[in-house]
Structure formats: structure tokens, C-alpha cells
Write an enzyme that holds these catalytic residues in place. Structure first.
Site, mmCIF file in Angstrom:
data_model
loop_
_atom_site.group_PDB
_atom_site.id
_atom_site.type_symbol
_atom_site.label_atom_id
_atom_site.label_comp_id
_atom_site.label_asym_id
_atom_site.label_seq_id
_atom_site.Cartn_x
_atom_site.Cartn_y
_atom_site.Cartn_z
ATOM 1 N N GLY A 265 -3.121 -3.997 -3.724
ATOM 2 C CA GLY A 265 -3.055 -3.015 -4.816
ATOM 3 C C GLY A 265 -1.647 -2.458 -4.991
ATOM 4 O O GLY A 265 -1.484 -1.280 -5.313
ATOM 5 N N ALA B 201 -0.524 1.120 -6.735
ATOM 6 C CA ALA B 201 0.241 2.157 -6.008
ATOM 7 C C ALA B 201 1.498 2.524 -6.797
ATOM 8 O O ALA B 201 1.849 3.703 -6.916
ATOM 9 C CB ALA B 201 0.592 1.660 -4.615
ATOM 10 N N ASP C 17 -9.211 0.055 -7.583
ATOM 11 C CA ASP C 17 -7.873 0.066 -6.974
ATOM 12 C C ASP C 17 -7.147 1.366 -7.310
ATOM 13 O O ASP C 17 -6.592 2.029 -6.432
ATOM 14 C CB ASP C 17 -7.029 -1.118 -7.491
ATOM 15 C CG ASP C 17 -7.517 -2.453 -6.967
ATOM 16 O OD1 ASP C 17 -8.607 -2.505 -6.374
ATOM 17 O OD2 ASP C 17 -6.806 -3.454 -7.160
HETATM 18 C C1 MEV Z 1 -8.911 -6.184 -7.012
HETATM 19 O O1 MEV Z 1 -8.287 -5.454 -5.977
HETATM 20 C C2 MEV Z 1 -10.361 -5.863 -7.079
HETATM 21 C C3 MEV Z 1 -11.140 -6.612 -8.164
HETATM 22 O O2 MEV Z 1 -12.512 -6.267 -7.996
HETATM 23 C C4 MEV Z 1 -10.686 -6.268 -9.547
HETATM 24 C C5 MEV Z 1 -11.057 -4.859 -9.971
HETATM 25 O O3 MEV Z 1 -11.955 -4.250 -9.412
HETATM 26 O O4 MEV Z 1 -10.442 -4.362 -10.937
HETATM 27 C C6 MEV Z 1 -11.026 -8.116 -7.972
#
Ligand code: MEV
Length: 336
Positions: free
Chosen positions: A122, A126, A168
Site C-alpha cells: 500500500g 501511504a 488500503d
Molecule cells: C490491494 O491492497 C487490495 C485489493 O483488495 C484491492 C482493493 O481492495 O482496493 C486487491
């Protein structure tokens, strides 16, 4: 006036991808952090020190960029958003515009310094959250976490190819551990015992802007099969949270393994991720799965504290980079 803000990285314990479809996700904030510094300048300037880019812009251009992105989002032009996902400056401009919230302020120079590894952690969220926080403070607004998470999530809308869940942005903004469901928002979780994890970095870029649209296409083509996986991942996350709260780490580990099987079935895993997962399980991890967008990026292994070092070594031996880090750290904040 000079303002510095920071935000942590995140890992997803349960529910990546299914969380996009309003299923339950569980995430935790982890070190390291990203830092944003804003100081008054005669021109509006954005310096992406890590990516060695450096541009001068105007508030009019910021506001046009924001309007363009919000229009694409409203019209569900996901393909157009996906095309923009490599344009870091455009994402930062969008987040600045959103965080300004139509307030006027003096021009500034914004500098990004991120210690977060790119792919799975992420790092984009951040950077967006700490940018939004610094812009709020510089434009004399109160630090408003809900608005910061909204601005960060707009950045993720571009970064994730159109349909981010919001997990995220929430994880890096609020910090700690969170359970998150799109239609219900976030709920902080109190976890008594620390979760001893080891993170394995594949070195292969996580392609969230590709894996999220890929799952969307698979779901359009084969809704029955995909819904079955997404629903099962939701149930795993519910069980996950119950067992995390009870401190039943063996069960949490086996649920992580089950979650990984579904992630493989929905085609977001990668052979290198699977190699690091097997290595950590063979070295005694209680469970392991990919974390984040997948297609590369990172995996996370839950271990007994005494096994962490051995699991980290096994990950390194299998060709990954290991990281033993603290989970549940503070979210976005102003640095003194
Ligand atoms: C990405 O870190 C997480 C996902 O589920 C995408 C999202 O939730 O936006 C793949």
C-alpha cells in the site's frame, strides 16, 4: 511554515480482492512509513524524490485534474482510469485537489520520501494519505481522517484501475488493525496479543491495477464460480477475526492457507509467491498467503515468535527478501 506528515504501510490478513465486492477484509498497519514535507514556495511544486520526478504546476491545473478523475470515476470509465495508473504525478495532483477541498492556500513545494517497498504494502495509499494530511494542515484545515481516507482512496481509484475497496486507504489512515467492508466502512479491532508475522517480498511488482480488473473480468465471465470463491473468502475473514480475538493462532494460520487457495483459484497469485509461501510453511509457519493485489508483491506468514527468524531465513533461501516488522502501528500523523 513547514509541515511534515507520515503514514505507515499496510498488510492484508484476510480478504484482498473479495473486499472489492463488499466482502469482509482484515488489515493491519505496519512499519516502515512514508513522509511528506510541505513548505511555502513561490511556485506550486511536486517533487517525487524516490521516482526522481519533479514538476511545477498550478492550482487551476490541480482542480482540472481532480474534475477529470472524478468524472471518469462517476462514469465508471475503468479502462481510462487503468491507463492512468502509472502516472504518479497525476495521482498526487488528484489527491492534493481532493484534500484542498476547494480551500485556497499559498503555493507550496511538496516533497515525498517513502521508505515503503513498492508492491503489496500500500505504498501508494501511504503516500496519498500523508499528502492529504499535509495539504489539510498547510491549508489551515483540521486533520480530518475521514477526508484523508477519501482523498487517499481517490488516488487508489487510479492506482487500482478503477474500483478500490477502500481498505488500503483506511488501513494506512487509521492505523492499528481494522476490519473493513465497503458498505459498512471500517471498524478498528483491538488485538491483545501481537501477531508475529514475517513478510516475504518477491521482488516482482504487484500489479494491483491489473489483478483487480482481471478479477472483475473473470467475475463478468463466470459469476457463479467467482461468487462462490468471494463468498467463501468472506466466511474465512469472519472466522479469521473470531479466532484472532480468541488468540487461536493455529486456526488463524489454517484460515490463511484456505484464503490463499481461493486467491490462487481467482488467478491473482504467482509462482514466486507460492514458492515463498511453501518455504515458510515448511519452516514452521502456522499459515501463509499473499497479501495485497498479488500477481507478485508480497506474502505474509503467521508464526510462533520463536519461529520467526527461521521462517525469515527460509524466505531468503527461496529467493525472497524477508521482513520482520511491527504490526498495528499508528496511522497517518503530523510529525513534529
Ligand atoms: C490491494 O491492497 C487490495 C485489493 O483488495 C484491492 C482493493 O481492495 O482496493 C486487491
Amino acid at each position: 511554515m513547514e509541515i511534515t506528515s507520515s503514514a505507515p504501510a499496510k498488510v492484508i490478513l484476510f480478504g484482498e480482492h473479495s473486499v472489492v465486492y463488499d466482502k469482509l477484509g482484515i488489515a493491519g498497519a505496519v512499519n516502515p512509513r512514508t513522509n511528506i514535507t510541505i513548505k511555502e514556495n513561490n511556485k506550486l511544486k511536486i517533487c517525487l524524490s524516490d521516482y526522481k520526478e519533479n514538476i511545477t504546476t498550478t492550482f487551476d491545473e490541480i482542480s482540472c485534474t481532480l474534475n477529470k478523475i472524478e468524472k471518469l470515476q462517476k462514469e465508471r470509465k475503468y479502462q481510462d482510469l487503468k491507463v492512468l495508473s502509472g502516472n504518479r504525478i497525476l495521482m498526487i495532483k488528484t489527491v492534493i485537489g481532493k484534500a484542498l477541498n476547494k480551500k485556497e492556500c499559498r503555493p507550496f513545494e511538496l516533497k515525498i520520501k517513502s521508505n515503503i517497498h513498492i508492491g503489496g504494502f500500500g505504498s501508494g495509499s501511504a503516500i496519498f494519505a500523508s499528502t492529504a494530511a499535509a495539504v489539510q494542515l498547510f491549508s489551515r484545515q483540521k486533520l480530518d481522517k475521514q477526508k484523508i481516507a477519501e482523498a487517499a482512496n481517490l488516488g487508489d481509484t487510479i492506482c487500482h484501475g478503477g474500483t478500490p475497496s477502500g481498505i488500503d486507504a483506511s488501513a494506512v489512515t487509521y492505523g492499528g488493525y481494522i476490519e473493513f467492508q465497503k458498505s459498512r466502512g471500517l471498524n478498528p479491532i483491538q488485538i491483545k496479543n501481537k501477531l508475529p508475522v514475517v513478510i516475504g517480498i518477491t521482488g516482482i511488482p504487484a500489479k494491483t491495477s491489473e489483478t483487480v480488473p482481471h478479477v472483475r473480468e473473470l467475475k463478468e465471465k463466470n459469476p457463479e464460480k467467482m461468487n462462490k470463491h468471494l463468498n467463501e473468502m468472506h466466511n474465512i475473514a469472519i472466522e479469521g477475526i473470531k479466532n484472532i480475538k480468541k488468540g487461536n493462532m493455529e486456526k488463524v494460520g489454517s484460515l490463511m492457507n484456505e484464503n490463499q487457495n481461493h486467491l490462487e483459484q481467482i488467478e491473482v497469485s504467482h509462482s514466486k509467491l507460492e514458492k515463498l509461501i511453501s518455504a515458510s510453511l515448511n519452516a514452521g509457519a502456522l499459515g501463509a498467503k499473499l497479501s495485497g493485489g498479488g500477481g507478485g508483491g508480497i506474502m505474509i506468514a503467521l508464526c510462533r515468535p520463536e519461529d520467526q527468524e527461521r521462517v525469515a531465513q527460509a524466505i531468503e533461501k527461496a529467493g525472497g527478501t524477508s521482513l520482520i516488522t511491527e504490526m498495528g502501528v499508528e496511522g497517518v500523523r503530523k510529525e513534529l
